[in-house]
Design a protein around this motif. Structure first.
Motif, short mmCIF file in Angstrom:
data_model
loop_
_atom_site.label_atom_id
_atom_site.label_comp_id
_atom_site.label_asym_id
_atom_site.label_seq_id
_atom_site.Cartn_x
_atom_site.Cartn_y
_atom_site.Cartn_z
N SER A 103 4.10 1.67 -4.83
CA SER A 103 3.48 0.39 -4.49
C SER A 103 4.05 -0.19 -3.20
O SER A 103 5.27 -0.36 -3.06
N PHE A 104 3.14 -0.52 -2.29
CA PHE A 104 3.53 -1.21 -1.06
C PHE A 104 3.96 -2.64 -1.36
O PHE A 104 4.75 -3.24 -0.63
N ILE A 105 3.47 -3.18 -2.48
CA ILE A 105 3.76 -4.56 -2.87
C ILE A 105 5.03 -4.65 -3.70
O ILE A 105 5.92 -5.46 -3.44
N GLU A 106 5.14 -3.80 -4.72
CA GLU A 106 6.20 -3.94 -5.72
C GLU A 106 7.46 -3.14 -5.41
O GLU A 106 8.56 -3.56 -5.79
N ASP A 107 7.33 -1.99 -4.78
CA ASP A 107 8.50 -1.14 -4.55
C ASP A 107 9.26 -1.59 -3.31
O ASP A 107 8.71 -2.22 -2.41
N GLY A 150 -4.02 13.66 -0.30
CA GLY A 150 -4.57 13.59 1.05
C GLY A 150 -6.08 13.55 1.04
O GLY A 150 -6.71 13.41 2.09
N PHE A 151 -6.71 13.70 -0.13
CA PHE A 151 -8.15 13.48 -0.33
C PHE A 151 -8.40 12.07 -0.83
O PHE A 151 -9.34 11.40 -0.41
N ARG A 152 -7.57 11.66 -1.80
CA ARG A 152 -7.74 10.38 -2.48
C ARG A 152 -6.36 9.78 -2.71
O ARG A 152 -5.51 10.39 -3.34
N ALA A 153 -6.15 8.58 -2.20
CA ALA A 153 -4.82 7.98 -2.19
C ALA A 153 -4.50 7.26 -3.49
O ALA A 153 -4.19 6.08 -3.51
N SER A 154 -4.55 8.01 -4.58
CA SER A 154 -4.26 7.43 -5.88
C SER A 154 -3.75 8.54 -6.78
O SER A 154 -4.31 9.64 -6.80
N LEU A 155 -2.70 8.28 -7.52
CA LEU A 155 -2.06 9.31 -8.33
C LEU A 155 -2.75 9.43 -9.69
O LEU A 155 -2.81 8.46 -10.45
N HIS A 161 -0.16 5.01 -5.13
CA HIS A 161 0.77 6.05 -4.67
C HIS A 161 0.82 5.98 -3.16
O HIS A 161 0.51 6.93 -2.45
N THR A 162 1.24 4.84 -2.63
CA THR A 162 0.96 4.52 -1.23
C THR A 162 1.81 5.30 -0.23
O THR A 162 1.29 5.79 0.77
N ALA A 163 3.11 5.41 -0.44
CA ALA A 163 3.95 6.10 0.53
C ALA A 163 3.60 7.59 0.58
O ALA A 163 3.42 8.17 1.65
N TYR A 164 3.56 8.21 -0.59
CA TYR A 164 3.25 9.64 -0.68
C TYR A 164 1.86 9.94 -0.11
O TYR A 164 1.68 10.87 0.70
N SER A 165 0.87 9.14 -0.49
CA SER A 165 -0.49 9.38 -0.02
C SER A 165 -0.61 9.18 1.48
O SER A 165 -1.27 9.98 2.16
#
Length: 320
Positions: A103-107, A150-155, A161-165
């Protein structure tokens, strides 16, 4: 590059998972391999296995290296040059990666950037460090590991999954940009981007070790409360899990983390798919039926890709 015998390969993140499997398969085919990792005991085990399986004339060398630190990557490159007494390599597998920073917000910013730096700058720094040695080869191939993220930015389903994606999208874009760069400026070089789905690796366990997470079996009451809140916020329904007391919740989450290794595709199978793709000079290598299904679904309905029921539709299409 149909035959890896007599070639020289570099594999980052070779301590476990696909990296280890690539090292073992390459050296068994007579390719000398240099590998690195950040976890010493994992790396040592890979070297021991590879040494026992090496075809005649093939050698393995290794070094501890944090690919997010450019000076360490440069030191690893110098180690490869000295250990193999060479000015060239033929294969560069930019494989190292971790999860985290969902999370860009929570992590925390530190966790977010640590994940991004390993997964993106680890690829860039290694590609940059070994660029001249690749160009010096008669034939060379760079293989960069992205992800279905790298297709869809969601785990998985709808989990952020913002950093990894973000990193995996960068790896994909960089790799595709190199196709014409190599074609016009280094035509003896090829590039592939690897897009794995669920492969039974140690990424969850290794991520925890690198980022300093406690394993679920060691979670405090506060950790459990945070995990329960996160699941509720993300809308991850699981009546059985949600009804467990703290001790049972802790044990079940530990079991699920370890069960990640029970995947439709093993690391050995993934490595075989990747190496076959390199032999064919495929610029894009999808690993797993889930990767194929997700790619097709996003291409067919890009504006629907972040609908909350999108993942369910993809998994349903795989069952048809």
């Amino acid at each position: 590059m149909k035959d890896f015998g007599g070639k020289i390969a570099v594999v980052t993140g070779g301590g476990t998972g696909m990296g280890r499997a690539l090292v073992r398969q390459l050296i068994a085919e007579g390719c000398s391999v240099a590998t690195c990792d950040i976890i010493a005991e994992n790396l040592a085990e890979t070297v021991e296995l590879a040494s026992a399986e090496a075809a005649q004339g093939a050698r393995v060398t290794s070094a501890l290296c944090d690919v997010a630190i450019e000076d360490e990557v440069i030191a690893f490159r110098d180690h490869v040059r000295d250990a193999f007494e060479t000015e060239h390599i033929n294969l560069l597998f930019n494989n190292a990666g971790i999860g985290g920073g969902g999370s860009f917000i929570e992590d925390s910013r530190d966790e977010w950037e640590r994940t991004f730096n390993i997964c993106w700058f680890g690829v860039y720094y290694t590609a940059r460090a070994f660029r001249e040695m690749l160009v010096a080869s008669d034939e060379g191939h760079m293989i960069n590991t992205s992800s279905v993220n790298g297709f869809r930015a969601s785990l998985g389903g709808n989990i952020p999954h913002t950093a990894y994606s973000a990193a995996k999208f960068a790896v994909k874009g960089f790799s595709e940009a190199l196709i014409n760069d190599f074609r016009f400026n280094a035509p003896h070089l090829k590039v592939s981007v690897v897009m794995p789905g669920h492969v039974g690796t140690e990424i969850g366990i290794n991520t925890g070790r690198i980022l300093g997470y406690r394993e679920p079996k060691d979670w405090t009451t506060e950790d459990i409360a945070r995990a329960r809140k996160q699941r509720a916020t993300m809308g991850v329904p699981d009546e059985t899990l949600d009804s467990l007391d703290d001790d049972a919740f802790r044990a079940e989450m530990q079991r699920r983390r370890e069960r990640y290794r029970e995947a439709p595709v093993s690391p050995a199978q993934a490595a075989e798919i990747i190496l076959d793709g390199v032999r064919r000079e495929d610029w894009r290598i999808l690993v797993g039926k889930d990767a194929v299904a997700l790619d097709e679904a996003v291409r067919q309905a890009p504006l629907d890709a972040y609908d909350l029921d999108f993942s369910a539709k993809v998994w349903a299409s795989m069952a048809d």
